[in-house]
Design an enzyme around this catalytic site. Structure first.
Site, PDB file in Angstrom:
ATOM      1  N   ASN A   9       0.948  -1.130   0.118  1.00  0.00           N
ATOM      2  CA  ASN A   9      -0.010   0.004  -0.038  1.00  0.00           C
ATOM      3  C   ASN A   9       0.904   1.391   0.026  1.00  0.00           C
ATOM      4  O   ASN A   9       1.535   1.572   1.005  1.00  0.00           O
ATOM      5  CB  ASN A   9      -0.966  -0.211   1.291  1.00  0.00           C
ATOM      6  CG  ASN A   9      -1.795   1.267   1.186  1.00  0.00           C
ATOM      7  OD1 ASN A   9      -1.873   2.026   0.362  1.00  0.00           O
ATOM      8  ND2 ASN A   9      -2.427   1.360   2.463  1.00  0.00           N
ATOM      9  N   TRP A  10       0.961   1.827  -1.225  1.00  0.00           N
ATOM     10  CA  TRP A  10       2.119   2.958  -1.035  1.00  0.00           C
ATOM     11  C   TRP A  10       1.310   4.251  -0.662  1.00  0.00           C
ATOM     12  O   TRP A  10       2.206   5.071  -0.421  1.00  0.00           O
ATOM     13  CB  TRP A  10       2.136   3.009  -2.689  1.00  0.00           C
ATOM     14  CG  TRP A  10       3.076   2.297  -3.567  1.00  0.00           C
ATOM     15  CD1 TRP A  10       3.399   1.037  -2.897  1.00  0.00           C
ATOM     16  CD2 TRP A  10       3.586   2.338  -4.742  1.00  0.00           C
ATOM     17  NE1 TRP A  10       4.154   0.352  -3.873  1.00  0.00           N
ATOM     18  CE2 TRP A  10       4.122   0.995  -4.973  1.00  0.00           C
ATOM     19  CE3 TRP A  10       3.499   2.947  -5.656  1.00  0.00           C
ATOM     20  CZ2 TRP A  10       4.757   0.683  -6.332  1.00  0.00           C
ATOM     21  CZ3 TRP A  10       3.949   2.706  -7.179  1.00  0.00           C
ATOM     22  CH2 TRP A  10       4.707   1.766  -7.336  1.00  0.00           C
ATOM     23  N   LYS A  11       0.237   4.152  -0.145  1.00  0.00           N
ATOM     24  CA  LYS A  11      -0.393   5.372   0.118  1.00  0.00           C
ATOM     25  C   LYS A  11       0.042   6.783  -0.807  1.00  0.00           C
ATOM     26  O   LYS A  11      -0.125   6.298  -1.854  1.00  0.00           O
ATOM     27  CB  LYS A  11       0.002   5.520   1.869  1.00  0.00           C
ATOM     28  CG  LYS A  11      -0.015   4.269   2.420  1.00  0.00           C
ATOM     29  CD  LYS A  11       0.054   4.547   3.857  1.00  0.00           C
ATOM     30  CE  LYS A  11      -0.045   3.137   4.947  1.00  0.00           C
ATOM     31  NZ  LYS A  11       0.213   3.326   5.961  1.00  0.00           N
ATOM     32  N   HIS A  95      -9.349   1.405   4.820  1.00  0.00           N
ATOM     33  CA  HIS A  95      -7.928   1.641   5.342  1.00  0.00           C
ATOM     34  C   HIS A  95      -8.177   2.790   6.767  1.00  0.00           C
ATOM     35  O   HIS A  95      -9.150   3.622   6.470  1.00  0.00           O
ATOM     36  CB  HIS A  95      -7.062   2.220   4.453  1.00  0.00           C
ATOM     37  CG  HIS A  95      -5.633   2.029   5.090  1.00  0.00           C
ATOM     38  ND1 HIS A  95      -5.149   2.925   6.170  1.00  0.00           N
ATOM     39  CD2 HIS A  95      -4.459   1.347   5.133  1.00  0.00           C
ATOM     40  CE1 HIS A  95      -4.075   2.782   6.625  1.00  0.00           C
ATOM     41  NE2 HIS A  95      -3.509   1.358   5.839  1.00  0.00           N
ATOM     42  N   GLU A  97      -6.597   4.964   7.689  1.00  0.00           N
ATOM     43  CA  GLU A  97      -6.509   6.515   7.508  1.00  0.00           C
ATOM     44  C   GLU A  97      -7.652   7.064   6.984  1.00  0.00           C
ATOM     45  O   GLU A  97      -7.894   8.227   7.234  1.00  0.00           O
ATOM     46  CB  GLU A  97      -5.106   6.645   6.694  1.00  0.00           C
ATOM     47  CG  GLU A  97      -3.992   6.322   7.509  1.00  0.00           C
ATOM     48  CD  GLU A  97      -2.881   5.592   6.457  1.00  0.00           C
ATOM     49  OE1 GLU A  97      -2.669   5.811   5.465  1.00  0.00           O
ATOM     50  OE2 GLU A  97      -1.861   5.017   7.399  1.00  0.00           O
ATOM     51  N   GLU A 167      -5.137  -4.736  10.468  1.00  0.00           N
ATOM     52  CA  GLU A 167      -4.259  -3.756  10.684  1.00  0.00           C
ATOM     53  C   GLU A 167      -4.478  -3.116  11.973  1.00  0.00           C
ATOM     54  O   GLU A 167      -5.563  -2.306  11.869  1.00  0.00           O
ATOM     55  CB  GLU A 167      -4.393  -2.802   9.401  1.00  0.00           C
ATOM     56  CG  GLU A 167      -4.112  -3.381   8.167  1.00  0.00           C
ATOM     57  CD  GLU A 167      -3.508  -2.464   7.160  1.00  0.00           C
ATOM     58  OE1 GLU A 167      -2.265  -2.744   6.710  1.00  0.00           O
ATOM     59  OE2 GLU A 167      -3.925  -1.185   7.029  1.00  0.00           O
ATOM     60  N   GLY A 173       2.684   2.345  10.865  1.00  0.00           N
ATOM     61  CA  GLY A 173       3.604   3.337  10.720  1.00  0.00           C
ATOM     62  C   GLY A 173       4.399   3.470  12.246  1.00  0.00           C
ATOM     63  O   GLY A 173       5.057   4.785  12.092  1.00  0.00           O
ATOM     64  N   SER A 213       3.429  -2.186  10.407  1.00  0.00           N
ATOM     65  CA  SER A 213       4.849  -2.356  10.814  1.00  0.00           C
ATOM     66  C   SER A 213       5.452  -3.480  10.480  1.00  0.00           C
ATOM     67  O   SER A 213       6.264  -4.298  11.044  1.00  0.00           O
ATOM     68  CB  SER A 213       5.321  -1.832  12.187  1.00  0.00           C
ATOM     69  OG  SER A 213       4.966  -0.534  12.299  1.00  0.00           O
ATOM     70  N   GLY A 234       2.923  -1.176   4.120  1.00  0.00           N
ATOM     71  CA  GLY A 234       3.133   0.083   3.838  1.00  0.00           C
ATOM     72  C   GLY A 234       4.470   0.642   3.631  1.00  0.00           C
ATOM     73  O   GLY A 234       4.954   0.453   2.548  1.00  0.00           O
ATOM     74  N   GLY A 235       5.136   1.240   4.493  1.00  0.00           N
ATOM     75  CA  GLY A 235       6.655   1.620   4.597  1.00  0.00           C
ATOM     76  C   GLY A 235       7.574   0.825   3.732  1.00  0.00           C
ATOM     77  O   GLY A 235       8.184   1.242   2.941  1.00  0.00           O
TER      78      GLY A 235
END
Ligand code: 13P
Length: 250
Positions: A9-11, A95, A97, A167, A173, A213, A234-235
Site C-alpha cells: 500500500n503505497w499510500k 483503511h 487512514e 491492521e 507506521g 509495521s 506500507g513503508g
C-alpha cells in the site's frame, strides 16, 4: 484453499515516474514465479501505467480507495468502474487512514464494497482497533462491529471475493508490530466470525492479511502463523528490495 497474498500500500507516496520505477524494479526482481499473489496498491493516477507495465507478470494492481457512488457529479472522485477500466483487479477499502481522516463510516464502506464487487474488483478490506481499544481489551468487539457493519450483509458468493486485512491501528507506521501471537489470535478470531456467518468452507477460503509495521525482518515470524495469509505492507513496500524480501518470507 485460500491464497497467500503480499500486497503493498503505497499510500500518498511516489510521483508517477517514481512509481513506474518502483513497479519496474519489483517486476524485474520476480525472476521466479512467487509462491504468493503479489499486489501493488498504488495511487489512482498511477493505476493505468502500472497495470500496463505488469500485464504479463505475476503482479496484480490495486487502487487504494474508490467512490461510494456509481457515477455522476462528484468532483474529484474515482468510481469503481473507472478503477477496473485501468486493469486494476483489487481495491483497498476501509483503511484506518480513510476511516480517521476522511470520516469513512461502516455505512459508506458497505456502499463502496458493493460497488467494487459489482465492477469485478476484489476488495482488500481493512479492519482493526486503535490503541485505546486494545488497552481496554475491546479489540474483538471492534473488529466484529466493523465486519458486521460493512460486510456481513453480503451474500456468500459475494463474500467469497473479499480479502481481509487485519491492521491494528497502533501498529501502522509506528514500528510497533503486533506480536505473532497477537496476530494469530486475532486472525483466528476473525476466521471464526466468518465461519459462524458463512460456514467453515468460506472461512477457510478467505485470505486474512496482517498489516502494521510488517517488514523484511519480522515478516517470516508473522507469516508462519496458520491464520496469517500474508501482509498488507506500507513503508516497507516503498523499497523494492524490502518488499521482495517480504514476498520471499511468504
Ligand atoms: P506500515 O507498514 O507503514 O506500518 O503501514 C501499514 C499499512 O497501513 C498498510 O495498509
Amino acid at each position: 484453499m485460500r491464497k497467500n497474498i503480499v500486497a503493498g500500500n503505497w499510500k500518498m507516496n511516489k510521483t508517477l515516474q517514481e512509481g513506474i520505477e518502483l513497479a519496474s524494479e519489483v517486476k524485474n526482481m520476480l525472476t521466479q514465479t512467487p509462491e504468493c499473489e503479489v499486489v501493488l496498491g498504488v495511487p489512482f493516477i498511477h493505476l493505468a501505467a502500472i497495470a500496463a507495465l505488469v500485464k504479463d507478470s505475476p503482479i496484480k494492481v490495486s487502487a487504494e480507495n474508490c467512490a461510494d457512488e456509481e457515477q455522476g457529479a462528484y468532483t474529484g472522485e474515482v468510481s469503481a468502474a473507472m478503477v477496473r477500466s485501468t486493469g486494476a483487479e483489487y481495491v483497498i477499502l476501509g483503511h484506518s487512514e480513510r476511516r480517521a481522516y476522511y470520516h469513512e463510516t461502516c455505512e459508506i464502506l458497505k456502499k463502496k464494497t458493493l460497488l467494487a464487487l459489482k465492477n469485478n474488483l476484489k476488495p482488500i478490506f481493512c479492519i482493526g482497533e486503535v490503541k485505546q481499544e486494545r488497552e481496554a481489551g475491546k479489540q474483538n468487539e471492534v473488529v466484529k462491529e466493523q465486519l458486521e457493519g460493512s460486510l456481513f450483509n453480503l451474500l456468500p458468493e459475494q463474500f467469497s471475493n473479499i480479502v481481509l486485512a487485519y491492521e491494528p491501528v497502533w501498529a501502522i507506521g509506528t514500528g510497533l508490530t503486533a506480536t505473532p501471537e497477537q496476530a494469530q489470535e486475532m486472525h483466528a478470531y476473525i476466521r471464526s466470525l466468518i465461519a459462524a456467518k458463512y460456514g467453515q468452507e468460506i472461512a477457510d477460503n478467505t485470505s486474512i492479511l496482517y498489516g502494521g509495521s510488517c517488514n523484511a525482518q519480522n515478516a517470516a515470524s508473522l507469516f508462519a502463523n496458520p491464520d496469517v495469509d500474508g501482509g498488507l505492507i506500507g513503508g516497507a513496500a516503498l523499497k523494492a528490495t524490502d518488499f521482495k524480501a517480504i514476498i520471499d518470507a511468504r
